[in-house]
Design an enzyme around this catalytic site. Structure first.
Site, PDB file in Angstrom:
ATOM      1  N   CYS A 173       5.081 -27.271 -27.139  1.00 10.81           N
ATOM      2  CA  CYS A 173       3.632 -27.477 -27.011  1.00 10.81           C
ATOM      3  C   CYS A 173       2.925 -26.543 -27.982  1.00 10.81           C
ATOM      4  CB  CYS A 173       3.148 -27.193 -25.590  1.00 10.81           C
ATOM      5  SG  CYS A 173       1.330 -27.186 -25.487  1.00 10.81           S
TER       6      CYS A 173
ATOM      7  N   LYS B  80      -7.373 -25.609 -12.670  1.00 10.25           N
ATOM      8  CA  LYS B  80      -7.415 -24.300 -13.295  1.00 10.25           C
ATOM      9  C   LYS B  80      -8.553 -24.241 -14.315  1.00 10.25           C
ATOM     10  CE  LYS B  80      -4.995 -21.552 -16.668  1.00 10.25           C
ATOM     11  NZ  LYS B  80      -4.122 -21.696 -17.820  1.00 10.25           N
TER      12      LYS B  80
ATOM     13  N   CYS C  98       2.541 -31.874 -22.120  1.00  4.06           N
ATOM     14  CA  CYS C  98       2.531 -30.498 -21.612  1.00  4.06           C
ATOM     15  C   CYS C  98       1.895 -30.504 -20.221  1.00  4.06           C
ATOM     16  CB  CYS C  98       1.722 -29.583 -22.540  1.00  4.06           C
ATOM     17  SG  CYS C  98       1.399 -27.961 -21.802  1.00  4.06           S
TER      18      CYS C  98
ATOM     19  N   HIS D 128     -10.783 -14.855 -17.819  1.00  7.93           N
ATOM     20  CA  HIS D 128     -10.568 -13.582 -18.516  1.00  7.93           C
ATOM     21  C   HIS D 128     -11.352 -12.466 -17.817  1.00  7.93           C
ATOM     22  CE1 HIS D 128     -10.243 -16.633 -21.899  1.00  7.93           C
ATOM     23  NE2 HIS D 128      -9.031 -16.132 -21.834  1.00  7.93           N
TER      24      HIS D 128
ATOM     25  N   CYS E 264       0.498 -24.125 -26.087  1.00 12.66           N
ATOM     26  CA  CYS E 264       1.159 -23.012 -25.391  1.00 12.66           C
ATOM     27  C   CYS E 264       1.856 -22.097 -26.389  1.00 12.66           C
ATOM     28  CB  CYS E 264       2.228 -23.511 -24.431  1.00 12.66           C
ATOM     29  SG  CYS E 264       1.633 -24.415 -23.009  1.00 12.66           S
TER      30      CYS E 264
ATOM     31  N   LYS F 125     -10.432 -23.192 -20.930  1.00 13.77           N
ATOM     32  CA  LYS F 125     -11.226 -23.801 -21.987  1.00 13.77           C
ATOM     33  C   LYS F 125     -10.669 -25.163 -22.390  1.00 13.77           C
ATOM     34  CE  LYS F 125     -14.202 -23.762 -25.436  1.00 13.77           C
ATOM     35  NZ  LYS F 125     -15.640 -23.822 -25.214  1.00 13.77           N
TER      36      LYS F 125
ATOM     37  N   HIS G 271     -13.749 -16.868 -20.937  1.00 12.12           N
ATOM     38  CA  HIS G 271     -14.283 -17.590 -19.783  1.00 12.12           C
ATOM     39  C   HIS G 271     -14.064 -16.757 -18.520  1.00 12.12           C
ATOM     40  CE1 HIS G 271     -10.236 -18.722 -18.605  1.00 12.12           C
ATOM     41  NE2 HIS G 271     -10.026 -19.283 -19.782  1.00 12.12           N
TER      42      HIS G 271
ATOM     43  N   HIS H  32      -1.515 -28.462 -20.661  1.00 17.33           N
ATOM     44  CA  HIS H  32      -2.543 -28.928 -21.589  1.00 17.33           C
ATOM     45  C   HIS H  32      -2.676 -30.449 -21.666  1.00 17.33           C
ATOM     46  CE1 HIS H  32      -1.729 -24.790 -23.133  1.00 17.33           C
ATOM     47  NE2 HIS H  32      -3.043 -24.795 -23.108  1.00 17.33           N
TER      48      HIS H  32
HETATM   49 ZN   LIG Z   1       0.679 -26.496 -23.380  1.00 12.89          ZN
END
Ligand SMILES: [Zn+2]
Length: 531
Positions: free
Chosen positions: A126, A327, A144, A21, A129, A330, A18, A147
Site C-alpha cells: 500500500c 477512524k 488496503c 494527532h 501505508c 485525513k 487532525h 485506506h
Molecule cells: Zn494503506
C-alpha cells in the site's frame, strides 16, 4: 531525582494535523506535566516523520522537492503543539542531519551484528501505508484495509532485517515484562502476532531516493519505518534542552519560547553529548495509536535488541476517536478540525474533553454535541461555577479573607489518599480514570456547598465560625482538585490557584489539608459561554 521520558509517534507529514494527532500529543503532555509536578526530570518528545514514498509521491504530484513539502507540512505540526498547550521539550524531524547520522549508525550496528541480509521481497504493497500487507490483511479486491485503495504487487531486491531470529527473545520479553505493552488487550494482540511466527522484513528500499542512505550500499535507503522508529533514540543525542532540564516548565518556556521551537538546533555533525541519552534512555512510555502497534511492539524492540540498545519500558496503545463510526483520518475525509474547537472553546476544554469522554486506551465516539454538553455541565458548571461562587462568597461575606482554621472533617475522608491514587493511575497511563477520580471530588465539593448552604450561615451571626470553616474547606478543596487537574487543564487551574494565592503546583502539596489559603481574589469566569 527520577527521570521520565515520554514520546508521541512522530507524525507523518503528507497529511495536515487532525484531532487524532492532537489527542496523542495531549495525552503525552498530561503525563509530562504530571511528572514535572512530582519533581521528576522530564523529557517530552514529539515531531515529524518525513521520509518515504508517500511524501516523495505527494511532492512529485505538486511539482516540488520532497524537502520543500516536508518543510511546509512539518511546520503545521510544530504549530499544533503550542495551540494545544503541549509542553514538549523538543520537536524532532527525521530530516534533521543529526537524526539521519544516528539512523545510519544504529542500523550499521544491526548489520555488523549479522542481522541483515540481501533478499527478494514480493507482496501486496500500500503506497499510503508505505508498507507491505500480509496475505491475511488484504481486503477483497486487493484493497488496503485502512485506506481502501488498490494495493500493488511489488517485487524488490532489498536488505532484510532478520526479525524471525528475534521470536524467542521477544516471547521472553513479553513473559518477563507483562506491562511492556498496555492495555492488556494490546499486549495480547502483539504477543499473538509474535507467536503466530515472525517473518523477516525489508529493512531498505531500492527504488526510492527520499530517505536515509544505507551506508554500506548507497543505492538503497532505509525503509521509512525503521528510520522513523529511531527518532525516539536519536533525539536525545542532539536535542538542545539539556541546560534547561530541571528548570520549572514555566521558566523553561520563557527561556526557550513556548515549546522550544525557537531554540537553536544543535548542528555540527556527530559530535553529540551523551548526557540526555544517559539521563533519559530507555524511554518510560511510548504513546501510540493502535494502527502502529506492530511496528512499536514487535519491530522496534527487535531492532533495539539487534543493535544491543536497552529497550523502552512501556508502549501504551490508545484507541481511535470515532466520528460516524470510522477512524478519524485525513485520508478518509471525516476530519474534525481541532483548530476550530480551540478557537471557540480554548485548548484546555479540548484537552479535558478528549480525555474525559473516551476512556483512554479504548475506541470511542466524539462529537460536537457531546463536547458542548461536557463543556457546559462539567467545565462551566461543576468546576468553573464552583470556583466562581466559592470565591464570590469569600469576597462577599469575609472581604476575601479566609480564616477557617482546619478544613472540615466531613471532607477529609472523601479526599484521603487522592493524590496517591491519581499518581498510581497515571503511572499506569490510565488518564481517564485518574481524571474521573478528581472529578468525583469536584462533585463532592458541589454537594458540600448545597449541604452546608453558606448563604444561610451568613444570615446568622452565631454561626460565624461555621461559615468560616465552610469557606476555608471550599478554598482548600478547590486548591487540591486544581493541583491534581493541572496536567489536564493547565490554564484554568493556574488562574484559579492564582486567585486563591496558592500558585504552588507541587504534587507533594496536593493532599487535602496541606494548604494554607489566607485570602482569595476576584476570578473571571474560567469557562465562559462560547461565542
Ligand atoms: Zn494503506
Amino acid at each position: 531525582m527520577s527521570s521520565f521520558y515520554v514520546t508521541t509517534p512522530i507524525y507523518y507529514v503528507n497529511a495536515a494535523p487532525h484531532l487524532g494527532h492532537a489527542y496523542t500529543t495531549i495525552a503525552a503532555d498530561v503525563l509530562a506535566r504530571h511528572h514535572r509536578q512530582r519533581g521528576d526530570d522530564v523529557f517530552f518528545l514529539t515531531g515529524t516523520d518525513e521520509h518515504g514514498e508517500p511524501v516523495a509521491d505527494a511532492a512529485h504530484a505538486l511539482g516540488v522537492e520532497p524537502q520543500e513539502l516536508a518543510d511546509r507540512n512539518s511546520e503545521r505540526f510544530r504549530a499544533l503543539a503550542p495551540k494545544i498547550a503541549a509542553s514538549n521539550d523538543f520537536f524532532i524531524r527525521t530530516t534533521d542531519p543529526e537524526h539521519m547520522l544516528v539512523v545510519q549508525d544504529v542500523l550499521s550496528r544491526v548489520h555488523e551484528n549479522g542481522h541483515v541480509y540481501m533478499g527478494t521481497y514480493e507482496g501486496w504493497y500500500c503506497p499510503k501505508c508505505a508498507d507491505f500487507k500480509a496475505e491475511n490483511e488484504v481486503d477483497e479486491g486487493e484493497l488496503c484495509p485502512i485506506h481502501h485503495v488498490k494495493l500493488t504487487r511489488e517485487q524488490e531486491d532489498n536488505y532484510f532485517f532478520a526479525l524471525s531470529r528475534f521470536q524467542e527473545p521477544l516471547e521472553r520479553l513479553y513473559a518477563e515484562h507483562e506491562d511492556f505493552v498496555a492495555p492488556r488487550s494490546r499486549y495480547n494482540e502483539a504477543l499473538s502476532f509474535i507467536k503466530s511466527g515472525l517473518r523477516d522484513v525489508p529493512l531498505t528500499r531500492h527504488k526510492l531516493t527520499w530517505g536515509v542512505p544505507v551506508p554500506w550500499d548507497p543505492e538503497h535507503v532505509f525503509y521509512v519505518w525503521f528510520d522513523a522508529l529511531l527518532n525516539y533514540y536519536s533525539a536525545l543525542s542532539y536535542a538542545p534542552a539539556r541546560a534547561l532540564q530541571g528548570v520549572p516548565a514555566q521558566e523553561k518556556a520563557a527561556v526557550v519560547g513556548v515549546e522550544n521551537r525557537d531554540a537553536p538546533r544543535a548542528r555540527g555533525g556527530h559530535a553529540v553529548s551523551q548526557t540526555l541519552t544517559d539521563t533519559f534512555w530507555p524511554a518510560d512510555v511510548h504513546l501510540i495509536a493502535k494502527d502502529i502497534l506492530r511496528f512499536h511492539t514487535v519491530y522496534w524492540p527487535a531492532l533495539l535488541m539487534g543493535a544491543e540498545i536497552e529497550l523502552p519500558k512501556r508502549v501504551f496503545v490508545h484507541g481511535y476517536l470515532l466520528m460516524d463510526g470510522e477512524k478519524m483520518s485525513k485520508s478518509l475525509g471525516n476530519v474534525l478540525d481541532p483548530f476550530e474547537v480551540i478557537e471557540r472553546f480554548g485548548s484546555h476544554a479540548l484537552r479535558f474533553y478528549l480525555l474525559r469522554d473516551v476512556p483512554f486506551g479504548q475506541d470511542g465516539s466524539v462529537s460536537t454535541a457531546s463536547f458542548e454538553q461536557r463543556y457546559e455541565s462539567e467545565l462551566a458548571n461543576d468546576y468553573g461555577n464552583l470556583a466562581s461562587r466559592s470565591i464570590a462568597m469569600i469576597l462577599r461575606y469575609r472581604d476575601g479573607v479566609v480564616t477557617g482554621g482546619e478544613p472540615d472533617e466531613l471532607l477529609r475522608e472523601d479526599f484521603a489518599g487522592l493524590p496517591e491514587l491519581v499518581a498510581s493511575l497515571l503511572d499506569r497511563v490510565e488518564l481517564t480514570n485518574a481524571l474521573d477520580q478528581v472529578w468525583q471530588r469536584v462533585r463532592r465539593l458541589n454537594r458540600y456547598v448545597e449541604e452546608q448552604a453558606p448563604w444561610q450561615l451568613a444570615k446568622d451571626p452565631e454561626r460565624a465560625a461555621d461559615l468560616d470553616r465552610v469557606l476555608c474547606t471550599l478554598a482548600e478543596g478547590l486548591r487540591v482538585v486544581s493541583v491534581l487537574l493541572h496536567p489536564y487543564l493547565p490554564d484554568a487551574t493556574e488562574k484559579l490557584l492564582d486567585a486563591l494565592d496558592a500558585p504552588d503546583l507541587a504534587f507533594d502539596g496536593a493532599a487535602f489539608g496541606e494548604g494554607e489559603i489566607r485570602f482569595a481574589q476576584k476570578l473571571e469566569p474560567l469557562f465562559p459561554k462560547s461565542q
